[in-house]
Design a protein around this motif. Structure first.
Motif, short mmCIF file in Angstrom:
data_model
loop_
_atom_site.label_atom_id
_atom_site.label_comp_id
_atom_site.label_asym_id
_atom_site.label_seq_id
_atom_site.Cartn_x
_atom_site.Cartn_y
_atom_site.Cartn_z
N LEU A 1 12.47 42.62 -4.26
CA LEU A 1 13.76 42.35 -4.89
C LEU A 1 14.86 42.85 -3.97
O LEU A 1 14.76 43.95 -3.43
N TYR A 2 15.91 42.05 -3.83
CA TYR A 2 17.03 42.45 -2.98
C TYR A 2 18.34 42.12 -3.68
O TYR A 2 18.42 41.19 -4.48
N ASN A 3 19.37 42.91 -3.39
CA ASN A 3 20.69 42.73 -3.99
C ASN A 3 21.68 42.46 -2.86
O ASN A 3 21.94 43.34 -2.04
N LEU A 4 22.22 41.26 -2.82
CA LEU A 4 23.13 40.88 -1.74
C LEU A 4 24.42 41.69 -1.75
O LEU A 4 24.93 42.05 -0.70
N SER A 5 24.94 42.00 -2.95
CA SER A 5 26.22 42.69 -2.98
C SER A 5 26.11 44.16 -2.58
O SER A 5 26.99 44.69 -1.90
N SER A 6 25.04 44.83 -2.96
CA SER A 6 24.89 46.25 -2.62
C SER A 6 24.12 46.47 -1.32
O SER A 6 24.20 47.55 -0.74
N GLY A 7 23.33 45.47 -0.90
CA GLY A 7 22.49 45.64 0.28
C GLY A 7 21.25 46.48 0.00
O GLY A 7 20.61 46.99 0.91
N ASN A 8 20.88 46.60 -1.28
CA ASN A 8 19.73 47.42 -1.67
C ASN A 8 18.49 46.57 -1.91
O ASN A 8 18.59 45.36 -2.16
N VAL A 9 17.35 47.25 -1.89
CA VAL A 9 16.08 46.64 -2.27
C VAL A 9 15.42 47.54 -3.31
O VAL A 9 15.71 48.73 -3.39
N ILE A 10 14.51 46.95 -4.10
CA ILE A 10 13.75 47.69 -5.10
C ILE A 10 12.32 47.83 -4.60
O ILE A 10 11.65 46.84 -4.30
N MET B 1 5.73 43.59 5.65
CA MET B 1 5.89 42.15 5.90
C MET B 1 7.11 41.60 5.17
O MET B 1 7.88 40.81 5.74
N LEU B 2 7.31 42.01 3.92
CA LEU B 2 8.45 41.51 3.15
C LEU B 2 9.77 42.04 3.70
O LEU B 2 10.76 41.29 3.80
N LEU B 3 9.82 43.31 4.04
CA LEU B 3 11.05 43.86 4.61
C LEU B 3 11.39 43.17 5.94
O LEU B 3 12.55 42.83 6.20
N GLN B 4 10.38 42.94 6.76
CA GLN B 4 10.61 42.26 8.04
C GLN B 4 11.05 40.81 7.81
O GLN B 4 11.85 40.28 8.58
N LEU C 1 16.77 51.40 -2.86
CA LEU C 1 17.13 51.94 -1.55
C LEU C 1 17.99 50.96 -0.77
O LEU C 1 17.81 49.75 -0.87
N PRO C 2 18.89 51.47 0.07
CA PRO C 2 19.58 50.58 1.00
C PRO C 2 18.55 49.92 1.92
O PRO C 2 17.58 50.57 2.36
N PHE C 3 18.73 48.65 2.20
CA PHE C 3 17.81 47.89 3.04
C PHE C 3 17.60 48.58 4.38
O PHE C 3 16.45 48.72 4.85
N GLU C 4 18.66 49.03 5.02
CA GLU C 4 18.53 49.69 6.32
C GLU C 4 17.71 50.96 6.23
O GLU C 4 16.94 51.28 7.13
N LYS C 5 17.84 51.71 5.13
CA LYS C 5 17.03 52.92 4.91
C LYS C 5 15.56 52.55 4.81
O LYS C 5 14.69 53.22 5.37
N ALA C 6 15.26 51.47 4.08
CA ALA C 6 13.87 51.02 3.95
C ALA C 6 13.29 50.66 5.31
O ALA C 6 12.14 51.01 5.61
#
Length: 193
Positions: A53-62, A182-185, A161-166
């Motif tokens: 799951l990703y959030n475009l406005s916050s740049g976070n992932v679950i 794989m999904l994060l990449q 978490l912020p995507f960049e942190k992940a």
């Protein structure tokens, strides 16, 4: 279409406690034309689905964190793994399964998912095909705290978490789960976040 160079001779069930462990004896025609008999063990746990799951406005992932005994046995001193939400199909279609698992594990009710690929995660010993999904989420989709199902013995921590942190957590070794990497990449390569 079956491979004409492979002939399964016998399948023996070695264990049927949690999932099924089979010993399969087969013949294989090698490149030089000779036929060789071999035996291999194959663990059948069914097929599964995984989602990021990703959030475009916050740049976070679950992501989730939970105890994984096999990793503990193999040197992961806490046994805790950070992973994308996943589950077995249990006779559902992959899309239905991943929507159900997302709600159970993360507390988010999603309606639209995007399938990105299918992959065998450990083809030398496990029969499972994993269906990979991504989906956008927003705060208004959160309907429960998640955490998994108590009757299934799940004790899952939900991480936002912020995507960049992940991505940094892959480099630091905090994230070592293949499906999650794989999904994060995928998000990184497709420039989604």
């Amino acid at each position: 279409m079956q491979n004409p160079n492979i002939n399964i001779l016998k399948t023996e069930v070695l264990s049927d406690n949690w999932y099924t462990l089979n010993k399969v004896t087969f013949t294989v025609r090698k490149k030089d034309g000779t036929i060789e008999t071999q035996s291999r063990e194959a663990y059948d746990r069914g097929n599964g689905a995984v989602i990021l799951l990703y959030n475009l406005s916050s740049g976070n992932v679950i992501l989730t964190r939970q105890f994984r005994l096999p990793t503990y046995i193999n040197g992961n001193t806490t046994g805790m793994m950070i992973e994308a939400c996943a589950g077995l199909l249990d006779n559902d279609q992959p899309e239905e399964c991943i929507k159900r698992e997302t709600e159970e594990e993360t507390g988010y009710k999603i309606s639209r998912v995007e399938k990105i690929l299918e992959a065998y995660m450990s083809p030398g010993s496990v029969t499972e095909i994993l269906h990979f999904f991504i989906a956008e989420y927003s705060d208004d989709m959160k309907i429960t705290d998640g955490g998994g199902l108590e009757e299934e013995g799940e004790n899952i921590e939900v991480l936002e978490l912020p995507f960049e942190k992940a991505l940094q957590m892959i480099d630091s070794g905090e994230i070592r789960d293949a499906k999650t990497i794989m999904l994060l990449q995928h998000l990184r390569i497709k420039h989604i976040l």
